[in-house]
Design a protein around this motif. Structure first.
Motif, PDB file in Angstrom:
ATOM      1  N   ARG A  12       0.924  -1.493  -0.059  1.00  0.00           N
ATOM      2  CA  ARG A  12       0.016  -0.099  -0.128  1.00  0.00           C
ATOM      3  C   ARG A  12       0.809   1.345   0.030  1.00  0.00           C
ATOM      4  O   ARG A  12       0.431   2.283  -0.466  1.00  0.00           O
ATOM      5  CB  ARG A  12      -0.975   0.133   1.039  1.00  0.00           C
ATOM      6  CG  ARG A  12      -1.737   1.233   1.476  1.00  0.00           C
ATOM      7  CD  ARG A  12      -2.816   1.328   0.159  1.00  0.00           C
ATOM      8  NE  ARG A  12      -3.786   2.295   0.681  1.00  0.00           N
ATOM      9  CZ  ARG A  12      -3.525   3.591   0.413  1.00  0.00           C
ATOM     10  NH1 ARG A  12      -2.278   4.030  -0.207  1.00  0.00           N
ATOM     11  NH2 ARG A  12      -4.430   4.621   0.770  1.00  0.00           N
ATOM     12  N   GLN A  15       2.362   1.568  -4.642  1.00  0.00           N
ATOM     13  CA  GLN A  15       1.387   0.668  -5.481  1.00  0.00           C
ATOM     14  C   GLN A  15       1.460   1.300  -6.934  1.00  0.00           C
ATOM     15  O   GLN A  15       1.736   2.420  -7.262  1.00  0.00           O
ATOM     16  CB  GLN A  15      -0.125   0.652  -4.871  1.00  0.00           C
ATOM     17  CG  GLN A  15      -0.597   1.824  -4.632  1.00  0.00           C
ATOM     18  CD  GLN A  15      -2.099   1.689  -3.812  1.00  0.00           C
ATOM     19  OE1 GLN A  15      -2.493   0.452  -3.909  1.00  0.00           O
ATOM     20  NE2 GLN A  15      -2.390   2.661  -3.087  1.00  0.00           N
ATOM     21  N   ASN A 167      -6.336  -0.897   2.479  1.00  0.00           N
ATOM     22  CA  ASN A 167      -6.766  -0.212   1.281  1.00  0.00           C
ATOM     23  C   ASN A 167      -7.646   1.051   1.535  1.00  0.00           C
ATOM     24  O   ASN A 167      -7.772   1.979   0.731  1.00  0.00           O
ATOM     25  CB  ASN A 167      -7.553  -1.088   0.478  1.00  0.00           C
ATOM     26  CG  ASN A 167      -6.847  -2.291  -0.104  1.00  0.00           C
ATOM     27  OD1 ASN A 167      -5.853  -2.053  -0.451  1.00  0.00           O
ATOM     28  ND2 ASN A 167      -7.571  -3.553  -0.255  1.00  0.00           N
ATOM     29  N   TRP A 170      -4.516   3.049   6.387  1.00  0.00           N
ATOM     30  CA  TRP A 170      -3.676   1.857   6.685  1.00  0.00           C
ATOM     31  C   TRP A 170      -3.069   2.085   8.074  1.00  0.00           C
ATOM     32  O   TRP A 170      -2.396   1.219   8.662  1.00  0.00           O
ATOM     33  CB  TRP A 170      -2.537   1.580   5.617  1.00  0.00           C
ATOM     34  CG  TRP A 170      -1.711   2.985   5.541  1.00  0.00           C
ATOM     35  CD1 TRP A 170      -1.990   3.653   4.352  1.00  0.00           C
ATOM     36  CD2 TRP A 170      -0.570   3.409   6.113  1.00  0.00           C
ATOM     37  NE1 TRP A 170      -0.888   4.674   4.430  1.00  0.00           N
ATOM     38  CE2 TRP A 170      -0.086   4.497   5.262  1.00  0.00           C
ATOM     39  CE3 TRP A 170      -0.135   3.053   7.305  1.00  0.00           C
ATOM     40  CZ2 TRP A 170       0.770   5.257   5.908  1.00  0.00           C
ATOM     41  CZ3 TRP A 170       1.007   3.777   7.896  1.00  0.00           C
ATOM     42  CH2 TRP A 170       1.339   4.832   6.967  1.00  0.00           C
ATOM     43  N   THR A 292      -4.451  -8.055  -5.171  1.00  0.00           N
ATOM     44  CA  THR A 292      -4.478  -6.898  -4.397  1.00  0.00           C
ATOM     45  C   THR A 292      -3.902  -7.049  -3.160  1.00  0.00           C
ATOM     46  O   THR A 292      -3.662  -8.311  -2.646  1.00  0.00           O
ATOM     47  CB  THR A 292      -5.953  -6.460  -4.067  1.00  0.00           C
ATOM     48  OG1 THR A 292      -6.586  -7.624  -3.315  1.00  0.00           O
ATOM     49  CG2 THR A 292      -6.687  -6.438  -5.549  1.00  0.00           C
ATOM     50  N   ALA A 293      -3.599  -6.006  -2.417  1.00  0.00           N
ATOM     51  CA  ALA A 293      -2.461  -6.351  -1.140  1.00  0.00           C
ATOM     52  C   ALA A 293      -3.401  -6.851  -0.172  1.00  0.00           C
ATOM     53  O   ALA A 293      -2.875  -7.553   0.709  1.00  0.00           O
ATOM     54  CB  ALA A 293      -2.725  -4.615  -0.750  1.00  0.00           C
TER      55      ALA A 293
END
Length: 474
Positions: A12, A15, A167, A170, A292-293
């Motif tokens: 994050r 990115q 997302n 954080w 995705t993260a």
């Protein structure tokens, strides 16, 4: 749980912004392709900067560990451990507050990680010492294998909790685990019992207890009729000797215990591999499999699921065979080709990725778990100490501190090597795994002693002409 969020948040902090929609209040230049990343990790050298943040924690942890064990032998463990947990929660939360305070300077994250690494050194020597005080050598591998699953459970919880907010905001990925850690520190302060004798329970038998019995067979307490009361005798003698506790062992004295140096070096390379997975696996999955993260973080927890299984299996096998070193070496030998296969075919499908992540977790974390728990406790109560258990914390700190040097080197090397390709990172991990196996090949310390104890136990007790044994109170 407090160490894992940084690996989830990494993806994050830097990115691919081209796939995201700019918010209306964005002030970045229209040609800026890093507008969604968090400065100072928005530059091309972001992997090196993230590696520096990891390394700040791990180097501080490795250095502090050698000192922490010495304090752990001389301070009440309940106070020492509780204070460390509360401070760990504080510094973990401060990492997250950097988001809400809009901090974009590298030194802040590095400084907080250094402080966090130092205070977390209070943990491992203290907890291994407490568990070692309660359980003897007989089933120590199995018991500590189950107990050690807390490390993997913490990694899983850290990944899942951090994934909830990674997302969005954080900072909460650090603040929530930090608060939980501090609260558990308070609970530990209220309820932890350091010694069985504190609640009138029988202390476990270590090498020294059996050695005393063998050395003095004429003692009435060691007579053939005394086995029923042996546990009571040990408990009474322990309570009598509480006023004159043995002195804590010195650092050099702990190094002289057979096996401490060898297992420390073995853990150095084993922990290098384990912590590289801990800090870089989510980013690797995100980059290679294009998840995705949050998805990468959730998938990485399977490695820790394998770690739970590996710790228990390693403990069971080592108890059954009385071969701690042999168990470690076999699992390390199998881990090397498995990591190679995971890198080449592990991302071909979700099913293969799940299976291979679990197997890698079993083989990588099994030896690591065994050395940091049962092996450390065995060496801390080695028969050369003559029953002095005041070496447990120092021995544990030496072994885990040396291992932490490898834990610091692994993520640092991964950060430096990963720009050249992930294949090279895995070659580095496989090389470290082989080195761990080579330095771990040794005679298991205490193995002869265990066999001698069994041999001594098998000797039949003969009573000539059924006469009452001499010196017996009857």
């Amino acid at each position: 749980m407090s160490r894992k969020p940084i690996s989830i948040v990494k993806s994050r902090l830097h990115q691919n912004c081209s796939e995201l929609v700019r918010p209306d209040n964005d002030t970045h230049d229209l040609n800026d392709t890093t507008w969604c990343s968090w400065s100072p990790f928005d530059k091309d050298d972001y992997k090196e900067l993230l590696g520096a943040v990891d390394n700040a924690f791990l180097v501080a942890y490795a250095i502090g560990m050698f000192i922490s064990g010495i304090f752990g032998e001389r301070l009440p463990l309940r106070y020492y451990l509780s204070a460390g947990m509360v401070l760990s929660g504080l510094f973990t939360s401060l990492l997250g507050l950097g988001y809400f305070w809009n901090i974009h300077v590298l030194w802040y994250f590095v400084l907080i990680q250094i402080c966090n690494g130092l205070v977390q050194t209070t943990g491992w020597p203290s907890v291994v010492t407490c568990v070692g005080n309660w359980f003897g050598k007989g089933k120590r591998g199995f018991i500590m294998g189950i107990w050690n699953s807390h490390t993997s459970v913490g990694n899983i919880l850290g990944s899942l909790i951090a994934g909830v907010w990674v997302n969005q905001q954080w900072g909460l990925s650090f603040i929530v685990p930090g608060i939980i850690t501090a609260v558990m520190g308070i609970i530990t302060f209220l309820f932890l019992i350091e010694y069985p004798e504190d609640v009138d329970c029988t202390p476990p038998q270590h090498h020294g207890d059996l050695e005393k019995e063998r050395d003095n067979p004429e003692d009435p307490a060691n007579g053939p009729y005394s086995h029923r009361d042996s546990n009571v005798d040990i408990a009474v003698s322990s309570s009598k000797e509480q006023g004159s506790e043995p002195a804590a062992i010195s650092f050099l004295g702990a190094l002289k215990i057979p096996g401490v140096i060898e297992f420390s070096l073995c853990l150095l390379f084993a922990k290098l591999v384990s912590y590289t997975f801990l800090y870089w696996l989510p980013l690797y999955i995100s980059n290679v499999a294009h998840f995705t993260a949050k998805e990468a973080g959730d998938l990485s927890t399977l490695f820790d699921v394998g770690g739970i299984i590996g710790g228990i299996v390693a403990g069971l096998i080592s108890d059954y065979t009385n071969g701690r070193a042999t168990t470690c070496c076999i699992m390390l030998i199998l881990a090397a080709p498995m990591m190679f296969l995971y890198n080449y075919v592990g991302q071909n499908g979700i099913a293969s990725s799940i299976v291979m992540l679990i197997i890698c977790g079993v083989l990588v974390n099994g030896p690591y778990a065994l050395i940091t728990t049962a092996v450390s406790a065995d060496l801390g109560t080695h028969e050369s100490l003559k029953g002095n258990a005041k070496a447990l914390s120092t021995v544990t700190a030496i072994i885990d501190g040396t291992g932490s040097i490898g834990a610091a080197l692994g993520p640092l090397l991964a950060g430096l090597i990963s720009p050249t390709g992930w294949n090279n990172v895995f070659y580095m991990l496989i090389s470290a795994d082989i080195l761990a196996c080579l330095v771990g090949v040794q005679r298991d310390p205490g193995l002869e002693d265990v066999s001698e104890q069994k041999q001594w136990r098998r000797k039949p007790v003969r009573f000539p002409d059924l006469q009452t044994p001499p010196h017996h109170p009857l």
